[in-house]
Design a protein around this motif. Structure first.
Motif, PDB file in Angstrom:
ATOM      1  N   PRO A 325       0.813  -1.221   0.000  1.00 28.23           N
ATOM      2  CA  PRO A 325       0.000   0.000   0.000  1.00 28.23           C
ATOM      3  C   PRO A 325       0.847   1.271   0.000  1.00 28.23           C
ATOM      4  O   PRO A 325       0.491   2.257  -0.664  1.00 28.23           O
ATOM      5  CB  PRO A 325      -0.828  -0.125   1.284  1.00 28.23           C
ATOM      6  CG  PRO A 325      -0.922  -1.589   1.537  1.00 28.23           C
ATOM      7  CD  PRO A 325       0.389  -2.155   1.076  1.00 28.23           C
ATOM      8  N   LEU A 326       1.963   1.258   0.728  1.00 30.10           N
ATOM      9  CA  LEU A 326       2.840   2.425   0.735  1.00 30.10           C
ATOM     10  C   LEU A 326       3.408   2.675  -0.657  1.00 30.10           C
ATOM     11  O   LEU A 326       3.475   3.825  -1.111  1.00 30.10           O
ATOM     12  CB  LEU A 326       3.971   2.235   1.737  1.00 30.10           C
ATOM     13  CG  LEU A 326       5.026   3.351   1.772  1.00 30.10           C
ATOM     14  CD1 LEU A 326       4.395   4.690   2.130  1.00 30.10           C
ATOM     15  CD2 LEU A 326       6.139   3.013   2.764  1.00 30.10           C
ATOM     16  N   ALA A 327       3.797   1.619  -1.347  1.00 27.64           N
ATOM     17  CA  ALA A 327       4.330   1.776  -2.702  1.00 27.64           C
ATOM     18  C   ALA A 327       3.290   2.395  -3.630  1.00 27.64           C
ATOM     19  O   ALA A 327       3.601   3.271  -4.448  1.00 27.64           O
ATOM     20  CB  ALA A 327       4.807   0.435  -3.238  1.00 27.64           C
ATOM     21  N   ARG A 328       2.042   1.943  -3.512  1.00 25.17           N
ATOM     22  CA  ARG A 328       0.981   2.505  -4.355  1.00 25.17           C
ATOM     23  C   ARG A 328       0.756   3.982  -4.014  1.00 25.17           C
ATOM     24  O   ARG A 328       0.514   4.803  -4.907  1.00 25.17           O
ATOM     25  CB  ARG A 328      -0.299   1.698  -4.191  1.00 25.17           C
ATOM     26  CG  ARG A 328      -0.226   0.312  -4.805  1.00 25.17           C
ATOM     27  CD  ARG A 328      -1.582  -0.375  -4.824  1.00 25.17           C
ATOM     28  NE  ARG A 328      -2.009  -0.801  -3.486  1.00 25.17           N
ATOM     29  CZ  ARG A 328      -1.752  -2.011  -2.987  1.00 25.17           C
ATOM     30  NH1 ARG A 328      -1.030  -2.889  -3.681  1.00 25.17           N
ATOM     31  NH2 ARG A 328      -2.203  -2.353  -1.786  1.00 25.17           N
ATOM     32  N   LEU A 329       0.832   4.308  -2.741  1.00 25.00           N
ATOM     33  CA  LEU A 329       0.667   5.699  -2.315  1.00 25.00           C
ATOM     34  C   LEU A 329       1.788   6.568  -2.867  1.00 25.00           C
ATOM     35  O   LEU A 329       1.554   7.678  -3.370  1.00 25.00           O
ATOM     36  CB  LEU A 329       0.647   5.753  -0.785  1.00 25.00           C
ATOM     37  CG  LEU A 329       0.538   7.136  -0.137  1.00 25.00           C
ATOM     38  CD1 LEU A 329      -0.782   7.800  -0.496  1.00 25.00           C
ATOM     39  CD2 LEU A 329       0.696   7.032   1.377  1.00 25.00           C
ATOM     40  N   ILE A 330       3.025   6.092  -2.780  1.00 20.36           N
ATOM     41  CA  ILE A 330       4.169   6.846  -3.302  1.00 20.36           C
ATOM     42  C   ILE A 330       4.046   7.047  -4.805  1.00 20.36           C
ATOM     43  O   ILE A 330       4.270   8.150  -5.330  1.00 20.36           O
ATOM     44  CB  ILE A 330       5.489   6.135  -2.941  1.00 20.36           C
ATOM     45  CG1 ILE A 330       5.733   6.186  -1.427  1.00 20.36           C
ATOM     46  CG2 ILE A 330       6.661   6.761  -3.685  1.00 20.36           C
ATOM     47  CD1 ILE A 330       6.908   5.328  -0.972  1.00 20.36           C
ATOM     48  N   VAL A 349      10.982  -1.933  -2.419  1.00 19.30           N
ATOM     49  CA  VAL A 349      11.634  -1.606  -3.684  1.00 19.30           C
ATOM     50  C   VAL A 349      10.967  -2.354  -4.832  1.00 19.30           C
ATOM     51  O   VAL A 349      10.667  -1.774  -5.890  1.00 19.30           O
ATOM     52  CB  VAL A 349      13.138  -1.935  -3.610  1.00 19.30           C
ATOM     53  CG1 VAL A 349      13.793  -1.783  -4.982  1.00 19.30           C
ATOM     54  CG2 VAL A 349      13.828  -1.034  -2.585  1.00 19.30           C
ATOM     55  N   ARG A 350      10.697  -3.641  -4.630  1.00 12.13           N
ATOM     56  CA  ARG A 350      10.044  -4.427  -5.695  1.00 12.13           C
ATOM     57  C   ARG A 350       8.617  -3.947  -5.943  1.00 12.13           C
ATOM     58  O   ARG A 350       8.148  -3.921  -7.081  1.00 12.13           O
ATOM     59  CB  ARG A 350      10.061  -5.903  -5.328  1.00 12.13           C
ATOM     60  CG  ARG A 350      11.444  -6.547  -5.485  1.00 12.13           C
ATOM     61  CD  ARG A 350      11.421  -8.051  -5.291  1.00 12.13           C
ATOM     62  NE  ARG A 350      11.326  -8.416  -3.883  1.00 12.13           N
ATOM     63  CZ  ARG A 350      10.253  -8.923  -3.308  1.00 12.13           C
ATOM     64  NH1 ARG A 350       9.142  -9.106  -4.015  1.00 12.13           N
ATOM     65  NH2 ARG A 350      10.252  -9.248  -2.023  1.00 12.13           N
ATOM     66  N   ALA A 351       7.926  -3.535  -4.874  1.00  9.89           N
ATOM     67  CA  ALA A 351       6.566  -3.029  -5.048  1.00  9.89           C
ATOM     68  C   ALA A 351       6.568  -1.706  -5.814  1.00  9.89           C
ATOM     69  O   ALA A 351       5.671  -1.456  -6.640  1.00  9.89           O
ATOM     70  CB  ALA A 351       5.902  -2.849  -3.684  1.00  9.89           C
ATOM     71  N   LEU A 352       7.563  -0.861  -5.560  1.00  9.53           N
ATOM     72  CA  LEU A 352       7.665   0.387  -6.315  1.00  9.53           C
ATOM     73  C   LEU A 352       7.978   0.099  -7.784  1.00  9.53           C
ATOM     74  O   LEU A 352       7.409   0.733  -8.687  1.00  9.53           O
ATOM     75  CB  LEU A 352       8.752   1.275  -5.707  1.00  9.53           C
ATOM     76  CG  LEU A 352       8.394   1.954  -4.383  1.00  9.53           C
ATOM     77  CD1 LEU A 352       9.631   2.554  -3.731  1.00  9.53           C
ATOM     78  CD2 LEU A 352       7.341   3.032  -4.598  1.00  9.53           C
ATOM     79  N   GLU A 353       8.859  -0.852  -8.028  1.00 14.99           N
ATOM     80  CA  GLU A 353       9.153  -1.225  -9.416  1.00 14.99           C
ATOM     81  C   GLU A 353       7.918  -1.778 -10.105  1.00 14.99           C
ATOM     82  O   GLU A 353       7.691  -1.535 -11.301  1.00 14.99           O
ATOM     83  CB  GLU A 353      10.268  -2.273  -9.444  1.00 14.99           C
ATOM     84  CG  GLU A 353      11.657  -1.722  -9.173  1.00 14.99           C
ATOM     85  CD  GLU A 353      12.722  -2.776  -9.385  1.00 14.99           C
ATOM     86  OE1 GLU A 353      13.498  -2.639 -10.354  1.00 14.99           O
ATOM     87  OE2 GLU A 353      12.777  -3.747  -8.603  1.00 14.99           O
ATOM     88  N   ALA A 354       7.086  -2.512  -9.360  1.00 14.04           N
ATOM     89  CA  ALA A 354       5.889  -3.125  -9.942  1.00 14.04           C
ATOM     90  C   ALA A 354       4.870  -2.091 -10.403  1.00 14.04           C
ATOM     91  O   ALA A 354       4.014  -2.397 -11.243  1.00 14.04           O
ATOM     92  CB  ALA A 354       5.249  -4.081  -8.938  1.00 14.04           C
ATOM     93  N   THR A 355       4.958  -0.862  -9.869  1.00 19.43           N
ATOM     94  CA  THR A 355       4.040   0.178 -10.323  1.00 19.43           C
ATOM     95  C   THR A 355       4.352   0.627 -11.746  1.00 19.43           C
ATOM     96  O   THR A 355       3.527   1.278 -12.392  1.00 19.43           O
ATOM     97  CB  THR A 355       4.093   1.409  -9.397  1.00 19.43           C
ATOM     98  OG1 THR A 355       5.379   2.035  -9.502  1.00 19.43           O
ATOM     99  CG2 THR A 355       3.828   1.014  -7.951  1.00 19.43           C
TER     100      THR A 355
END
Length: 385
Positions: A325-330, A349-355
């Motif tokens: 959820p934090l990655a989606r928010l960022i 880091v992987r979640a941010l890349e997945a966006t």
């Protein structure tokens, strides 16, 4: 948007040039230099506030922050065929910081002082050179303002660089003393952009943390770095910001939960309503991770986005289930402000890349020097002393 960040001579950052995107995540193992990069960016922002010298003093002074290795590494040193040792120095000792954006670039060079008789401040660093230019890379043809020693020159309407100051103290920046809406408008514009950068680094969540205490509520478009004005900043977003996104961020991380702001004689407090509980939880009752996540929500959904938001290890104290959820928010916030995330949490880091929006850079340390793995640095030139 900032396109390039450059640091030279600061701790393990012997010579680092980092390309930036709208959303950039910098990661690496412990000890790879992530914290040094974060502190270097904060130090660069301190220049625009007139606090760079004091900030260096808090770190132990210039000598404590300078790169401690050799000026350069020979091929034999890198291959391990000969020991790492000092070589003949070709350049002056200095700590250099700079950035370049879509419109302007700026760089500063700080060095050891020239001792003044009778002064007790002979350990303070001096500003040896500064430059402001148009475009992505410094060249003589695009130089708008420069400082060398005590003299500041600015490009006038006729295309001539004319002196506007000739007695600038070595501990004062042209950013704070030469910026002028009439004679040096570009300096003023860049200074105000730098002053607007926001840094969020390890919000306090202990029992006495400011964010856990009721505070007098006033309109708060930007959350303080301490998080003390959390409730007021939350209410400000509800009234003049994106209330829907605010509620969605809470629902994404804590399904079925809501946040209310309670006013008691002008003092605001957070009420966290959790499904299944008969009463709301107040800030002193929240877990460290829940409180820190709410702080990050307010920081990222600010109704007045700054040019740059820098988050240092935002994953601290968060449950792993909150990282996506934090990655989606960022990623969502990156549509409104440029964001740089420094993190060692692989899942974040992987979640941010997945966006699909984040540029990832891995820092590694080699012979004590921090470098970026598998990246060709963009062109960069430092101002001359």
């Amino acid at each position: 948007m900032i396109l390039t960040l450059a640091v030279s001579g600061y701790r393990s950052l012997r010579d680092l040039v980092l390309p930036l995107e709208r959303l950039t995540v910098v990661t690496g193992a412990n000890g790879s230099g992530k914290s040094n990069l974060y502190r270097a960016i904060r130090l660069l922002a301190d220049v625009a506030q007139g606090r760079a010298i004091a900030a260096l003093a808090r770190e132990g002074g210039l000598q404590s922050t300078l790169w401690a290795g050799p000026e350069g590494f020979s091929r034999a040193m890198k291959q391990g065929d000969e020991p790492v040792q000092g070589t003949v120095r070709r350049d002056r000792v200095g700590l250099k910081l700079g950035f370049a954006g879509e419109d302007y670039g700026y760089a500063i060079d700080l060095g050891p002082p020239v001792a003044a008789a009778g002064s007790l401040f002979n350990h303070d660093p001096e500003i040896k050179a500064e430059s402001l230019w148009a475009g992505e890379s410094l060249r003589r043809s695009n130089l708008l303002a420069d400082r060398n020693g005590p003299t500041v020159r600015v490009l006038d309407p006729a295309g001539q660089r004319v002196p506007v100051l000739t007695d600038l103290a070595p501990f004062d920046s042209m950013m704070t003393h030469a910026a002028d809406p009439q004679g040096a408008l570009e300096l003023l514009v860049v200074r105000e952009q730098m002053r607007a950068w926001r840094f969020y680094d390890h919000f306090r969540t202990d029992a006495d943390a400011p964010a856990r205490q009721p505070q007098v509520g006033t309109r708060t478009p930007a959350l303080a770095s301490s998080g003390a004005d959390l409730a007021a900043a939350w209410q400000t977003i509800r009234e003049i910001g994106d209330r829907v996104a605010l509620e969605a961020a809470v629902e994404d991380a804590f399904p079925g939960c809501t946040v209310d702001i309670v006013d008691r004689d002008g003092r605001f407090r957070i009420d966290f309503r959790q499904y299944g509980l008969l009463r709301p939880l107040q800030a002193p009752e929240l877990s460290d991770g829940t409180l820190r996540y709410l702080l990050l929500v307010v920081a990222l959904l600010t109704p007045r986005p700054p040019p740059l938001i820098v988050l240092n290890e935002p994953e601290t104290s968060l449950h792993p289930d909150l990282l996506e959820p934090l990655a989606r928010l960022i990623a969502s916030a990156a549509s409104r402000a440029q964001i740089l995330v420094v993190s060692h949490a692989d899942r974040l880091v992987r979640a941010l890349e997945a966006t699909g929006q984040a540029a990832r850079y891995d820092l590694v340390k080699d012979l004590g020097e921090t470098r970026i793995e598998d990246v060709d640095p963009p062109p960069w030139a430092w101002p001359k002393r």
